[in-house]
Write an enzyme that holds these catalytic residues in place. Sequence first.
Site, short mmCIF file in Angstrom:
data_model
loop_
_atom_site.label_atom_id
_atom_site.label_comp_id
_atom_site.label_asym_id
_atom_site.label_seq_id
_atom_site.Cartn_x
_atom_site.Cartn_y
_atom_site.Cartn_z
N GLY A 298 49.24 27.88 80.40
CA GLY A 298 48.77 27.76 79.01
C GLY A 298 49.40 28.80 78.10
N GLY B 22 52.65 26.61 83.54
CA GLY B 22 51.36 25.95 83.74
C GLY B 22 50.16 26.85 83.47
N ASP C 76 52.70 25.60 69.30
CA ASP C 76 53.41 26.44 70.26
C ASP C 76 54.84 26.72 69.80
OD1 ASP C 76 51.07 25.99 71.60
OD2 ASP C 76 51.93 24.57 73.04
N SER D 237 68.39 25.03 86.28
CA SER D 237 67.31 26.00 86.07
C SER D 237 66.79 26.46 87.41
CB SER D 237 66.16 25.36 85.28
OG SER D 237 65.33 24.65 86.16
N SER E 289 55.14 27.98 78.21
CA SER E 289 56.45 28.07 78.85
C SER E 289 57.36 26.96 78.30
CB SER E 289 56.31 27.95 80.36
OG SER E 289 55.59 26.79 80.69
N SER E 290 56.77 25.82 77.94
CA SER E 290 57.62 24.72 77.45
C SER E 290 58.18 25.04 76.07
CB SER E 290 56.86 23.39 77.46
OG SER E 290 55.64 23.51 76.78
C1 GLA Z 1 48.64 22.92 73.80
C2 GLA Z 1 49.50 22.13 72.79
C3 GLA Z 1 49.29 22.65 71.37
C4 GLA Z 1 47.81 22.75 71.03
C5 GLA Z 1 47.04 23.45 72.13
C6 GLA Z 1 45.55 23.43 71.89
O1 GLA Z 1 49.11 24.23 73.86
O2 GLA Z 1 50.86 22.24 73.13
O3 GLA Z 1 49.99 21.83 70.48
O4 GLA Z 1 47.29 21.48 70.75
O5 GLA Z 1 47.29 22.89 73.41
O6 GLA Z 1 45.23 24.22 70.80
#
Ligand code: GLA
Length: 392
Positions: free
Chosen positions: A134, A132, A182, A68, A137-138
């Site tokens: 929020g 990172g 996510d 990567s 990306s994961s």
């Molecule tokens: C991260 C986690 C999610 C969720 C949010 C908060 O993104 O991966 O599962 O808990 O925080 O809503």
Amino acid sequence: MTAQNTAVDLLRTLTGADPEGVWSAPGRVNLIGEHTDYNEGFVLPFAIPHRTYAAVSRRRDGRIRVASTFAETPVEAGIGELAALFPSHDGLRVPEWSAYPLGVAWALSAAANDASALPGLDIAIASDVPIGAGLSSSAAIEGATGAALNALWGLGLDAVALAQAGRKAENEAVGAPTGIMDQMSSMLGRADAATFLDCRTLRAESIPTGFAPAGLEVLVIDTRVEHAHATGGYRDRRAACERGAAIMGVPALRDLHPSDLPRAAELMDDATFRRVRHVVTEDQRVLDTVVALREHGPRAIGDLLIASHASMRDDFEISVPELDAAVDTALAAGAVGARMTGGGFGGAAIALVDRERVGAVSEAVGRAFADAGFAAPHTFTVTPAAGPRRDA
Ligand code: GLA
């Protein structure tokens, strides 16, 4: 160079040949419903146009090699050895970034009839989802890898099963105690719609957002304060929620109603009570947002976004000064609503803004950050976008 081309180039460097295919999956922003997913409640996220690409080819042996742009050296393991690499087996034995794709391969190999017959893989990953921030990306890495393996291993799994494999990778391979939001959001993304998800039943419904016809844009304000969910605050909040549910004698906080809060206040310490109050009121705000979108359109959700942020700041205590500054400044500059999005302790805020005010709001936030001595934020608009696909 686009992230897709970067992934293809990286794969060529690894194998000396073109990939068999390229698959991608999106990041997400959460419109509302934060820290409700692992409490078996409700969320309303949407997938964004930023995507992660996996260029992949099969190998003749049973080994998986991942490369990567996050690291110089590829990581390699046999399919049968994957289980031994992860924390439940004595700590992570591979670089953390590689535990996402290798964790998905491990989770999916369990879905094959005969894992020892699976072909090995070369996988090259590149992303244009900010890391990172929020913006999941994961989940985008897990989604792109999952879509590729589903095809090349002929597994025939549906979106929910792939989302569950992504979550398993995150929880058990990487060791981050996150919920399912996510991965479901990335997998079920649709243009111009958010995913209304019941995290207990995994029943999902697409809710048209109607931003464009209302003349609204979603502005992302990435504070560039990096967060990590494998440690610290996220884990503590989750533990407080479990404590609160146990005190109330319910399987999960999803089972409480706002009318239960006075009783909760009597039974638990103040900090635990405020964590519980955030989750219980946030579940209600998600339900209210869905109704407001359906009946009145996106302009009607501004106050719910604002209330959600206040609850995360004051009750759940997961905001940081940069996120509060982003939200307060956006609102003062005319945003219809604004809130931090994602797990908190850094990352990004979103603001719902009239199209013609996007420039003014971005500038106001930039000025406020400079005045406060914060690093300059990254601001950009996003529209709800489609889920995983094969790109080549
Ligand atoms: C991260 C986690 C999610 C969720 C949010 C908060 O993104 O991966 O599962 O808990 O925080 O809503």
